[in-house]
Design a protein around this motif. Structure first.
Motif, short mmCIF file in Angstrom:
data_model
loop_
_atom_site.label_atom_id
_atom_site.label_comp_id
_atom_site.label_asym_id
_atom_site.label_seq_id
_atom_site.Cartn_x
_atom_site.Cartn_y
_atom_site.Cartn_z
N GLU A 120 0.84 -1.38 -0.01
CA GLU A 120 -0.12 -0.09 -0.09
C GLU A 120 1.06 1.24 -0.17
OE1 GLU A 120 -3.67 1.92 2.72
OE2 GLU A 120 -2.99 -0.12 2.91
N ARG A 121 2.10 1.28 0.54
CA ARG A 121 2.84 2.46 0.53
C ARG A 121 3.27 2.72 -0.71
NH1 ARG A 121 6.64 -1.45 2.31
NH2 ARG A 121 8.63 -1.54 1.16
N PHE A 122 3.06 2.13 -1.70
CA PHE A 122 3.60 2.63 -3.26
C PHE A 122 2.29 3.12 -3.84
CE2 PHE A 122 7.07 -0.10 -1.82
CZ PHE A 122 8.18 0.62 -2.36
N ASP A 123 0.97 3.06 -3.35
CA ASP A 123 0.00 3.35 -4.09
C ASP A 123 -0.12 4.65 -4.77
OD1 ASP A 123 -1.15 1.18 -3.52
OD2 ASP A 123 -2.53 1.67 -1.95
N SER A 124 0.35 5.77 -3.92
CA SER A 124 0.45 7.08 -4.73
C SER A 124 1.40 7.04 -5.76
CB SER A 124 0.82 7.81 -3.65
OG SER A 124 2.00 7.82 -3.11
N LYS A 125 2.60 6.27 -5.62
CA LYS A 125 3.72 6.36 -6.67
C LYS A 125 3.04 5.55 -8.15
CE LYS A 125 7.44 7.23 -8.12
NZ LYS A 125 7.97 8.82 -8.79
N VAL A 126 2.53 4.46 -7.87
CA VAL A 126 1.79 3.66 -8.93
C VAL A 126 0.74 4.31 -9.59
CG1 VAL A 126 0.53 1.64 -9.40
CG2 VAL A 126 2.50 1.33 -7.78
N ALA A 127 0.15 5.21 -8.93
CA ALA A 127 -0.85 6.18 -9.46
C ALA A 127 -0.26 7.13 -10.48
CB ALA A 127 -1.82 6.57 -8.55
#
Length: 253
Positions: free
Chosen positions: A169-176
Motif C-alpha cells: 500500500e505504501r507505493f499506491d500514490s507512486k503507482v498512480a
C-alpha cells in the motif's frame, strides 16, 4: 549480426554437468555470434549425391555442411570430457544439442511442468510490506528468467505490469502517478525500478524524521520546566530547609 571472418571470441564456457540452463543461454549466444544458430534450429540434412545437382545446389550443400561441422566443433569444445561421451556419436549440431537438452533439461513434458511451476510461483509472488523493492524485484526477475530459459516468451511490459500490481500500500500514490504520467508500453524495467527506489528512500527518510521528532518531543517533555527545578534535581537549591529550619548546606558548615 555475425562476427566478421577476422574477429574471434574467447573459447565458449565449458559445461561440466551443472547449471545446464545458464550454459545453454551462453552457448546459444556464442553460436549466434558466428551466425551458426540455424544449425541447431533447422538442423542439417545432406542432400543425396546426384549427378543432377546444379552448381548452386552443390555450393549450398558444401556451405551447410561447413556450418554444421563448425557449430558441432564449437559444441565439442564447450563440454567437459565426461559430457562429450554423450554426444560423441552425433553427426550434426542439432542431434548433439538435442541430446544434451533431453538429458539435462528434460523432455518437452518435463519442461512444460517446470514452466507451469514457475508460472504459479510468479503469480503468487508479491512484495511484502517490510521488503525492499530491490530484493523483491531481484526475486521476480530470477523467476521470470527461469521461465524464459524453459521457453516462455515474456516481454518487459509484462514484468512492469506484474511489479505495479504486486506492491504494498505504501507505493499506491507512486503507482498512480506512474500510470498517469508514463506510457507503460514504452517504459523500461530499469527506469521503473529506479523510480520506485527513489520513492522508497523518501518514505524511509520521512519515517526517520518522524521517529526522531517524536523522540525529541518525548525527551523535551521530561526536561525541568524552571531553573528552580533544575536546582532541586541537582541538589543546589539554597532555599530548601531542613525540618529544623536550617539549610542543609549551612548545617554542614
Amino acid at each position: 549480426m555475425a562476427l566478421s571472418s577476422h574477429v574471434s571470441l574467447p573459447p565458449p564456457t565449458v559445461f561440466g554437468g551443472d547449471e545446464y540452463e545458464f550454459w545453454a543461454v551462453k552457448m546459444e549466444a556464442y553460436l549466434k555470434a558466428y551466425n551458426l544458430w540455424s544449425a541447431v534450429e533447422k538442423g542439417y540434412e545432406p542432400l543425396a549425391e546426384s549427378g543432377n545437382l546444379t552448381v548452386a545446389q552443390i555450393k549450398q550443400l558444401k556451405e551447410e555442411s561447413r556450418r554444421n561441422y563448425k557449430a558441432l566443433s564449437f559444441l565439442h569444445s564447450a563440454v567437459a570430457a565426461t559430457i562429450f561421451q554423450r554426444i560423441v556419436g552425433a553427426s550434426t549440431e542439432k542431434e548433439a544439442w538435442d541430446t544434451l537438452q533431453e538429458e539435462f533439461q528434460g523432455s518437452d513434458r518435463v519442461r512444460a511442468i517446470k514452466l507451469l511451476n514457475f508460472r504459479r510461483e510468479c503469480e503468487l509472488l508479491k512484495m511484502k510490506d517490510g521488503n525492499a523493492i530491490k530484493d523483491y524485484v531481484s526475486k521476480l526477475i530470477e523467476t521470470i528468467n527461469q521461465m524464459r530459459i524453459v521457453g516462455e516468451k515474456i516481454p518487459d511490459q509484462k514484468i512492469i505490469e506484474k511489479v505495479l500490481i504486486s506492491l504494498p500500500e505504501r507505493f499506491d500514490s507512486k503507482v498512480a502517478a506512474i500510470e498517469e504520467s508514463k506510457d507503460l508500453a514504452k517504459l523500461i524495467v530499469n527506469e521503473l525500478i529506479r523510480s520506485l527506489q527513489a520513492h522508497e528512500q523518501r518514505i524511509c527518510k520521512r519515517v526517520e524524521s518522524s521517529t526522531e521528532g517524536a523522540f525529541q518531543a518525548r525527551f523535551k517533555g521530561k526536561q525541568p520546566s524552571s531553573s528552580r527545578e533544575v536546582k532541586k534535581q541537582s541538589g543546589y537549591d539554597k532555599n530548601i530547609k531542613t525540618k529544623g529550619g536550617v539549610n542543609e548546606t549551612e548545617g554542614e558548615k
